[in-house]
Design a protein around this motif. Structure first.
Motif, short mmCIF file in Angstrom:
data_model
loop_
_atom_site.label_atom_id
_atom_site.label_comp_id
_atom_site.label_asym_id
_atom_site.label_seq_id
_atom_site.Cartn_x
_atom_site.Cartn_y
_atom_site.Cartn_z
N MET A 1 0.84 -1.19 0.00
CA MET A 1 0.00 0.00 0.00
C MET A 1 0.88 1.25 0.00
SD MET A 1 -2.75 1.20 2.84
CE MET A 1 -4.04 2.25 2.26
N LYS A 2 0.56 2.20 -0.83
CA LYS A 2 1.31 3.45 -0.92
C LYS A 2 0.71 4.45 0.05
CE LYS A 2 4.11 6.37 -3.03
NZ LYS A 2 5.22 6.72 -2.20
N ILE A 3 1.55 5.01 0.92
CA ILE A 3 1.07 6.05 1.82
C ILE A 3 1.92 7.29 1.62
CG2 ILE A 3 0.23 4.38 3.51
CD1 ILE A 3 2.58 5.20 5.31
N GLN A 4 1.46 8.40 2.14
CA GLN A 4 2.15 9.66 1.94
C GLN A 4 3.48 9.69 2.67
OE1 GLN A 4 -0.62 12.66 3.21
NE2 GLN A 4 -1.53 12.79 1.18
N GLU A 5 4.40 10.49 2.11
CA GLU A 5 5.72 10.65 2.69
C GLU A 5 5.65 11.08 4.15
OE1 GLU A 5 9.54 13.58 2.08
OE2 GLU A 5 8.43 12.97 0.30
N SER A 6 4.74 11.98 4.48
CA SER A 6 4.64 12.46 5.86
C SER A 6 4.29 11.31 6.80
CB SER A 6 3.63 13.60 5.98
OG SER A 6 2.34 13.16 5.62
N ALA A 7 3.38 10.43 6.37
CA ALA A 7 3.01 9.29 7.20
C ALA A 7 4.21 8.36 7.38
CB ALA A 7 1.84 8.54 6.59
N GLU A 8 4.98 8.16 6.32
CA GLU A 8 6.18 7.33 6.42
C GLU A 8 7.16 7.93 7.42
OE1 GLU A 8 6.29 5.36 1.94
OE2 GLU A 8 7.48 7.16 2.32
N ASN A 9 7.32 9.25 7.40
CA ASN A 9 8.22 9.91 8.35
C ASN A 9 7.75 9.71 9.79
OD1 ASN A 9 10.19 10.90 6.61
ND2 ASN A 9 9.04 12.76 6.19
N TYR A 10 6.45 9.84 10.01
CA TYR A 10 5.91 9.61 11.36
C TYR A 10 6.18 8.17 11.80
CZ TYR A 10 3.30 14.01 11.83
OH TYR A 10 2.95 15.33 11.98
N LEU A 11 5.89 7.21 10.95
CA LEU A 11 6.08 5.81 11.31
C LEU A 11 7.55 5.51 11.59
CD1 LEU A 11 3.63 4.18 8.74
CD2 LEU A 11 3.25 4.52 11.20
N GLU A 12 8.45 6.03 10.76
CA GLU A 12 9.88 5.83 10.98
C GLU A 12 10.31 6.45 12.31
OE1 GLU A 12 14.11 6.56 8.63
OE2 GLU A 12 12.43 7.91 8.23
N THR A 13 9.81 7.62 12.61
CA THR A 13 10.15 8.29 13.87
C THR A 13 9.65 7.50 15.07
OG1 THR A 13 10.16 10.45 12.78
CG2 THR A 13 9.92 10.45 15.18
N ILE A 14 8.46 6.96 14.98
CA ILE A 14 7.92 6.13 16.07
C ILE A 14 8.82 4.91 16.27
CG2 ILE A 14 5.98 4.65 16.77
CD1 ILE A 14 4.19 6.72 15.17
N LEU A 15 9.23 4.28 15.19
CA LEU A 15 10.13 3.13 15.27
C LEU A 15 11.42 3.51 15.99
CD1 LEU A 15 10.91 0.19 14.31
CD2 LEU A 15 11.96 1.32 12.36
N ILE A 16 12.04 4.60 15.57
CA ILE A 16 13.31 5.04 16.16
C ILE A 16 13.14 5.38 17.64
CG2 ILE A 16 15.03 6.90 16.12
CD1 ILE A 16 14.55 6.94 12.99
N LEU A 17 12.09 6.11 17.99
CA LEU A 17 11.87 6.47 19.39
C LEU A 17 11.61 5.24 20.26
CD1 LEU A 17 9.67 9.66 18.92
CD2 LEU A 17 12.00 9.57 19.85
N ASN A 18 10.82 4.30 19.75
CA ASN A 18 10.57 3.08 20.51
C ASN A 18 11.85 2.29 20.73
OD1 ASN A 18 7.81 2.74 21.42
ND2 ASN A 18 7.23 2.83 19.27
N ARG A 19 12.71 2.25 19.73
CA ARG A 19 13.99 1.54 19.88
C ARG A 19 14.90 2.27 20.86
NH1 ARG A 19 15.65 -0.37 13.74
NH2 ARG A 19 14.10 -2.03 13.61
N ARG A 20 14.93 3.58 20.78
CA ARG A 20 15.83 4.37 21.62
C ARG A 20 15.34 4.46 23.06
NH1 ARG A 20 15.88 10.07 19.69
NH2 ARG A 20 16.75 9.12 17.84
N ASN A 21 14.05 4.75 23.25
CA ASN A 21 13.52 5.04 24.58
C ASN A 21 12.67 3.93 25.17
OD1 ASN A 21 14.60 7.62 24.12
ND2 ASN A 21 12.67 8.41 23.38
#
Length: 122
Positions: A1-21
């Motif tokens: 499924m194709k989603i907007q770039e902004s949604a991809e950025n949010y999802l990537e940020t959530i992944l990074i924050l969950n891994r870090r914190n």
């Protein structure tokens, strides 16, 4: 499924924050992306409605399997492209910025070919 770039950025940020914190909250996402908390709240509502994230009673945001799949793909692309661009002589800051733009538009075929080439010639 194709989603907007902004949604991809949010999802990537959530992944990074969950891994870090070990967790991600709207306030953490807002700080990481330098967005307002209301903007992040609206985005989280849309991501939740579309089945990409879940929010618990403490406000901790986690990725659903669908959200995690997208986030992992984008993060993998970002990490590889940043490293590869730096290896060929691009300033690390510029490489990270360019990788952030490229990661959203590069096709799976081209990304796979770049990885194979880098592994073979690395």
């Amino acid at each position: 499924m194709k989603i907007q770039e902004s949604a991809e950025n949010y999802l990537e940020t959530i992944l990074i924050l969950n891994r870090r914190n070990g967790y991600a909250r709207a306030i953490d996402i807002a700080a990481a992306l330098e967005f307002s908390k209301p903007s992040v709240s609206i985005a989280m509502k849309h991501l939740r409605e579309n089945g990409y994230v879940e929010v618990d009673g403490r406000g901790h945001i986690t990725l659903t399997p669908a959200g995690a799949e997208i986030a992992e793909r984008i993060y993998e692309r970002h990490a590889f492209l940043s490293e590869w661009l730096t290896a060929i002589g691009v300033n690390p800051e510029v490489a990270a910025e360019d990788a952030c733009r490229i990661e959203h538009v590069i096709s799976a075929e081209t990304f796979s070919a770049l990885r194979r080439y880098a592994e073979k010639h690395g």
